[in-house]
Design a protein around this motif. Structure first.
Motif, mmCIF file in Angstrom:
data_model
loop_
_atom_site.group_PDB
_atom_site.id
_atom_site.type_symbol
_atom_site.label_atom_id
_atom_site.label_comp_id
_atom_site.label_asym_id
_atom_site.label_seq_id
_atom_site.Cartn_x
_atom_site.Cartn_y
_atom_site.Cartn_z
ATOM 1 N N PRO A 114 18.198 -51.868 -60.399
ATOM 2 C CA PRO A 114 18.962 -50.900 -60.579
ATOM 3 C C PRO A 114 17.996 -49.769 -61.047
ATOM 4 O O PRO A 114 17.069 -49.858 -61.841
ATOM 5 N N HIS A 115 18.378 -48.520 -60.592
ATOM 6 C CA HIS A 115 17.593 -47.273 -61.113
ATOM 7 C C HIS A 115 18.420 -46.111 -61.703
ATOM 8 O O HIS A 115 19.272 -45.513 -60.827
ATOM 9 N N LEU A 116 18.749 -46.095 -62.929
ATOM 10 C CA LEU A 116 19.770 -45.342 -63.542
ATOM 11 C C LEU A 116 19.073 -43.773 -63.731
ATOM 12 O O LEU A 116 17.826 -43.693 -64.100
ATOM 13 N N VAL A 117 19.885 -43.009 -63.304
ATOM 14 C CA VAL A 117 19.532 -41.465 -63.697
ATOM 15 C C VAL A 117 20.493 -41.046 -64.656
ATOM 16 O O VAL A 117 21.721 -41.259 -64.716
ATOM 17 N N VAL A 118 19.820 -40.452 -65.977
ATOM 18 C CA VAL A 118 20.702 -39.947 -66.903
ATOM 19 C C VAL A 118 20.267 -38.579 -67.334
ATOM 20 O O VAL A 118 19.085 -38.122 -67.178
ATOM 21 N N MET A 164 9.815 -38.990 -66.112
ATOM 22 C CA MET A 164 9.863 -38.877 -64.725
ATOM 23 C C MET A 164 10.469 -40.420 -64.313
ATOM 24 O O MET A 164 10.936 -40.744 -63.195
ATOM 25 N N HIS A 165 9.821 -41.515 -64.881
ATOM 26 C CA HIS A 165 10.130 -42.774 -64.811
ATOM 27 C C HIS A 165 10.189 -43.655 -65.908
ATOM 28 O O HIS A 165 9.169 -43.532 -66.845
ATOM 29 N N ALA A 166 10.843 -44.678 -66.177
ATOM 30 C CA ALA A 166 10.715 -45.609 -67.262
ATOM 31 C C ALA A 166 11.202 -46.852 -66.671
ATOM 32 O O ALA A 166 11.818 -46.926 -65.646
ATOM 33 N N GLN A 167 10.813 -48.015 -67.322
ATOM 34 C CA GLN A 167 11.022 -49.261 -66.821
ATOM 35 C C GLN A 167 11.349 -50.194 -68.139
ATOM 36 O O GLN A 167 10.744 -49.883 -69.019
ATOM 37 N N ALA A 210 16.267 -58.783 -66.518
ATOM 38 C CA ALA A 210 16.094 -58.089 -65.360
ATOM 39 C C ALA A 210 15.566 -56.912 -65.587
ATOM 40 O O ALA A 210 15.762 -56.112 -66.500
ATOM 41 N N ALA A 211 14.950 -56.494 -64.471
ATOM 42 C CA ALA A 211 14.108 -55.003 -64.629
ATOM 43 C C ALA A 211 15.303 -54.289 -64.326
ATOM 44 O O ALA A 211 15.995 -54.120 -63.311
ATOM 45 N N VAL A 212 15.072 -53.096 -64.845
ATOM 46 C CA VAL A 212 16.114 -51.871 -64.585
ATOM 47 C C VAL A 212 15.101 -50.663 -64.923
ATOM 48 O O VAL A 212 14.204 -50.310 -65.719
ATOM 49 N N TYR A 213 15.196 -49.552 -64.011
ATOM 50 C CA TYR A 213 14.459 -48.406 -63.889
ATOM 51 C C TYR A 213 15.234 -47.332 -64.480
ATOM 52 O O TYR A 213 16.709 -47.339 -64.204
ATOM 53 N N LEU A 214 14.886 -46.201 -65.100
ATOM 54 C CA LEU A 214 15.377 -45.161 -65.640
ATOM 55 C C LEU A 214 14.659 -43.852 -65.428
ATOM 56 O O LEU A 214 13.584 -43.828 -65.511
ATOM 57 N N MET A 215 15.296 -42.782 -65.340
ATOM 58 C CA MET A 215 14.960 -41.520 -65.259
ATOM 59 C C MET A 215 15.572 -40.626 -65.636
ATOM 60 O O MET A 215 17.033 -40.628 -65.465
ATOM 61 N N LEU A 230 29.581 -50.879 -62.037
ATOM 62 C CA LEU A 230 29.353 -51.218 -63.297
ATOM 63 C C LEU A 230 27.866 -52.338 -63.023
ATOM 64 O O LEU A 230 27.781 -52.753 -62.187
ATOM 65 N N ILE A 231 27.227 -52.295 -64.242
ATOM 66 C CA ILE A 231 26.015 -53.143 -64.629
ATOM 67 C C ILE A 231 26.690 -54.555 -65.114
ATOM 68 O O ILE A 231 27.276 -54.193 -66.325
ATOM 69 N N HIS A 232 26.597 -55.518 -64.630
ATOM 70 C CA HIS A 232 27.097 -56.536 -65.123
ATOM 71 C C HIS A 232 26.009 -57.564 -65.959
ATOM 72 O O HIS A 232 24.972 -57.855 -65.440
ATOM 73 N N LEU A 233 26.306 -57.845 -67.200
ATOM 74 C CA LEU A 233 25.653 -58.579 -67.845
ATOM 75 C C LEU A 233 26.293 -60.071 -68.386
ATOM 76 O O LEU A 233 27.296 -60.090 -68.715
ATOM 77 N N GLU A 234 25.514 -61.211 -67.848
ATOM 78 C CA GLU A 234 25.958 -62.364 -68.483
ATOM 79 C C GLU A 234 25.477 -62.601 -69.896
ATOM 80 O O GLU A 234 24.316 -62.486 -69.901
ATOM 81 N N VAL A 235 26.328 -62.783 -70.903
ATOM 82 C CA VAL A 235 25.763 -62.798 -72.258
ATOM 83 C C VAL A 235 26.083 -64.217 -72.721
ATOM 84 O O VAL A 235 27.265 -64.785 -72.618
ATOM 85 N N PRO A 236 25.690 -64.544 -74.227
ATOM 86 C CA PRO A 236 25.981 -65.891 -74.583
ATOM 87 C C PRO A 236 27.198 -65.628 -75.330
ATOM 88 O O PRO A 236 28.115 -66.537 -75.489
ATOM 89 N N ASN A 237 27.747 -64.406 -75.677
ATOM 90 C CA ASN A 237 28.775 -64.215 -76.541
ATOM 91 C C ASN A 237 29.467 -62.764 -76.007
ATOM 92 O O ASN A 237 28.967 -61.776 -76.579
#
Length: 144
Positions: A12-16, A47-50, A56-61, A87-94
């Motif tokens: 996923p590459h999020l723009v914010v 310009m770019h962040a990871q 999981a890897a997620v890009y952000l800019m 939506l970005i889905h996260l499987e979490v312990p709780n």
């Protein structure tokens, strides 16, 4: 070393609007670990962040209007669009704890935690940058 060989086939590459603040939020809300940051020449935007979220890897800019127009379409931030298409889905312990952590970090509730009919404890939040996140953990199988 070729970094692409280390990445999964889909990232996923999020723009914010406000990538530096977004990195801090994702760390607080979801335990994200920043792994790369490339500032823009203006010294304000990225310009770019990871980051790594839940393994999981997620890009952000940051949103760059001067670079993001592509003819008949644009790469926009959810704030510019007035919403998000995924939506970005996260499987979490709780699920309940993950939901509370995200809300405490500044997310807003979309769906409070509930026991979903498909066998998961499930919730949704919207982060301060406009992206939706679903959170879930499996429920124990019903007793026979």
């Amino acid at each position: 070393m070729d970094q692409s060989a280390q990445l999964p086939p889909l990232v996923p590459h999020l723009v914010v609007d406000g990538a530096v603040d977004a990195l801090a939020f994702y760390s607080k809300a979801f335990g994200a670990a920043e792994t790369l940051r490339m500032p823009a020449e203006d010294g304000k935007r990225l310009m770019h962040a990871q980051m790594t979220v839940n393994g999981a890897a997620v890009y952000l800019m940051d949103y760059f209007p001067e670079y993001c127009s592509h003819g008949d379409g644009k790469t926009e931030s959810p704030g510019k669009l007035g919403g998000s298409t995924f939506l970005i889905h996260l499987e979490v312990p709780n699920c309940d704890e993950a939901y509370k952590r995200a809300i405490a970090a500044g997310a807003t509730s979309i769906v409070e935690p509930w026991d979903a009919f498909w066998g998961a404890r499930y919730a949704q939040v919207r982060d301060p940058f406009g992206h939706g996140w679903s959170l879930a953990h499996p429920q124990p199988a019903p007793a026979a």
